[in-house]
Design an enzyme around this catalytic site. Structure first.
Site, PDB file in Angstrom:
ATOM      1  N   GLU A  14      -6.174   9.372  -0.061  1.00 19.59           N
ATOM      2  CA  GLU A  14      -6.330   7.935   0.174  1.00 19.59           C
ATOM      3  C   GLU A  14      -7.415   7.312  -0.702  1.00 19.59           C
ATOM      4  O   GLU A  14      -7.230   6.218  -1.237  1.00 19.59           O
ATOM      5  CB  GLU A  14      -6.649   7.656   1.651  1.00 19.59           C
ATOM      6  CG  GLU A  14      -5.485   7.883   2.590  1.00 19.59           C
ATOM      7  CD  GLU A  14      -4.419   6.791   2.534  1.00 19.59           C
ATOM      8  OE1 GLU A  14      -4.553   5.858   1.723  1.00 19.59           O
ATOM      9  OE2 GLU A  14      -3.449   6.902   3.295  1.00 19.59           O
ATOM     10  N   HIS A  54       0.840  -1.207   0.000  1.00 21.89           N
ATOM     11  CA  HIS A  54       0.000   0.000   0.000  1.00 21.89           C
ATOM     12  C   HIS A  54       0.873   1.254   0.000  1.00 21.89           C
ATOM     13  O   HIS A  54       0.639   2.190  -0.772  1.00 21.89           O
ATOM     14  CB  HIS A  54      -0.911  -0.005   1.220  1.00 21.89           C
ATOM     15  CG  HIS A  54      -1.572   1.321   1.472  1.00 21.89           C
ATOM     16  ND1 HIS A  54      -2.648   1.767   0.732  1.00 21.89           N
ATOM     17  CD2 HIS A  54      -1.302   2.311   2.363  1.00 21.89           C
ATOM     18  CE1 HIS A  54      -3.012   2.964   1.156  1.00 21.89           C
ATOM     19  NE2 HIS A  54      -2.211   3.318   2.148  1.00 21.89           N
ATOM     20  N   HIS A  65       1.154   5.009  -2.436  1.00 17.03           N
ATOM     21  CA  HIS A  65       1.572   6.382  -2.144  1.00 17.03           C
ATOM     22  C   HIS A  65       2.817   6.819  -2.907  1.00 17.03           C
ATOM     23  O   HIS A  65       2.887   7.959  -3.376  1.00 17.03           O
ATOM     24  CB  HIS A  65       1.806   6.537  -0.646  1.00 17.03           C
ATOM     25  CG  HIS A  65       0.561   6.706   0.145  1.00 17.03           C
ATOM     26  ND1 HIS A  65      -0.174   7.877   0.155  1.00 17.03           N
ATOM     27  CD2 HIS A  65      -0.108   5.832   0.949  1.00 17.03           C
ATOM     28  CE1 HIS A  65      -1.230   7.730   0.936  1.00 17.03           C
ATOM     29  NE2 HIS A  65      -1.231   6.507   1.428  1.00 17.03           N
ATOM     30  N   SER A  72      -3.938   0.697  -4.610  1.00 21.02           N
ATOM     31  CA  SER A  72      -3.228  -0.474  -4.085  1.00 21.02           C
ATOM     32  C   SER A  72      -4.183  -1.607  -3.741  1.00 21.02           C
ATOM     33  O   SER A  72      -3.755  -2.627  -3.202  1.00 21.02           O
ATOM     34  CB  SER A  72      -2.418  -0.089  -2.843  1.00 21.02           C
ATOM     35  OG  SER A  72      -3.261   0.428  -1.827  1.00 21.02           O
TER      36      SER A  72
END
Length: 293
Positions: free
Chosen positions: A208, A162, A167, A227
């Site tokens: 997010e 993730h 990110h 992700s």
């Protein structure tokens, strides 16, 4: 609103320095003693790490590298269909390996000349003010463990997949990285926990779990979506709303399920201008101004 702590298994160390990762009973690895041992082995150096120290390196196993390969292989075609151009450009610029888990210092070496960001190791949950505030300095706190091998395409908590695939590919786009810096500066200005929570909640619904209209199609730019093998496929069936900071700051939601409500930017400029400006101008009085508007 949500409690950031729900996302991570707590990590503690006793008087003798023994590190324990407290997995929830319903975690896929809860009843796997080898997985629990491995999590603690990876967490221990990160827990003791201090800025200025070399980032701890993990000797990833063949099984862990296979999880990375599986996720990279399965997500690649989904990204081509459903990720925004800015993410795909960042992904190409960063050039992460797809056959093994990269070390944090290797990712930092790729990110730094692109956006000035670097990674710091995290054993688990980083305090809210530290996690968001560090973004102002170009620092992203990243875990190093991987999800349980029984469910390579699912994780109940942020893992290195993730953090890095989601990110860091975003951080390899300088314009998006700047939005994260503004969020970090907003967190640094907060003097109340209520203000900091609003920063966290808007970050949740944008960086997010944000989506964006691009060339007439809805695409993902949120790291949580990018992700997630399953959730990225569901974005076009969600309740899609225009960007509304007051709603983002007050909407109750369940982090343990696919998000039923997503907020869509109208093109990249709404993210890099409007969302960026929200964070750049944020202070502890912003929530009251939103409520009164």
């Amino acid at each position: 609103m949500f409690d950031e702590g729900q996302l991570y298994a707590p990590v503690t160390a006793d008087e003798d320095g023994k590190v324990t990762v407290h997995l929830a009973d319903d975690h896929p690895g809860a009843k796997d003693p080898e997985y629990r041992r491995r999590r603690e082995e990876i967490a221990a150096p990160a827990l003791g790490w201090q800025p200025g120290d070399p980032e701890p390196r993990v000797d990833y196993t063949d099984g862990e590298n296979e999880i990375w390969r599986t996720v990279c292989r399965e997500l690649a075609p989904k990204h081509e269909r459903l990720a925004i151009r800015g993410y795909l450009e960042g992904k190409e610029a960063l050039g992460l390996p797809t056959d093994h888990v990269p070390q944090l210092d290797e990712v930092s070496a790729g990110l730094d000349p692109i956006s000035g960001f670097r990674l710091h190791p995290a054993a688990g949950l980083v305090p809210l003010d530290q996690f968001y505030g560090s973004l102002a300095d170009g620092v992203f706190h990243s875990t190093q463990y991987l999800r349980h091998p029984s469910q390579p395409l699912y994780t109940p908590e942020p893992d290195v997949i993730h953090e890095v695939l989601g990110h860091c590919n975003l951080l390899a786009n300088p314009a998006i990285a700047q939005v994260k810096r503004y969020a970090g500066e907003a967190a640094r200005r907060c003097e109340t926990p209520e203000g900091l929570q609003v920063v966290a909640d808007v970050f949740w619904f944008t960086i997010e779990f944000g989506v964006m209209y691009e060339d007439g199609e809805l695409r993902a730019y949120g790291a949580g979506l990018l992700s997630s093998y399953g959730e990225i496929e569901e974005i076009r069936g969600a309740d899609i709303r225009a960007v509304d900071f007051q709603q983002m700051a007050t909407l109750a939601y369940d982090i343990s399920h696919y998000q039923p409500i997503l907020f869509a930017c109208d093109g990249m400029s709404e993210l890099t201008d409007r969302v960026a400006s929200f964070f750049a101008e944020f202070d502890d009085e912003t929530p009251a101004r939103l409520a009164a508007s």
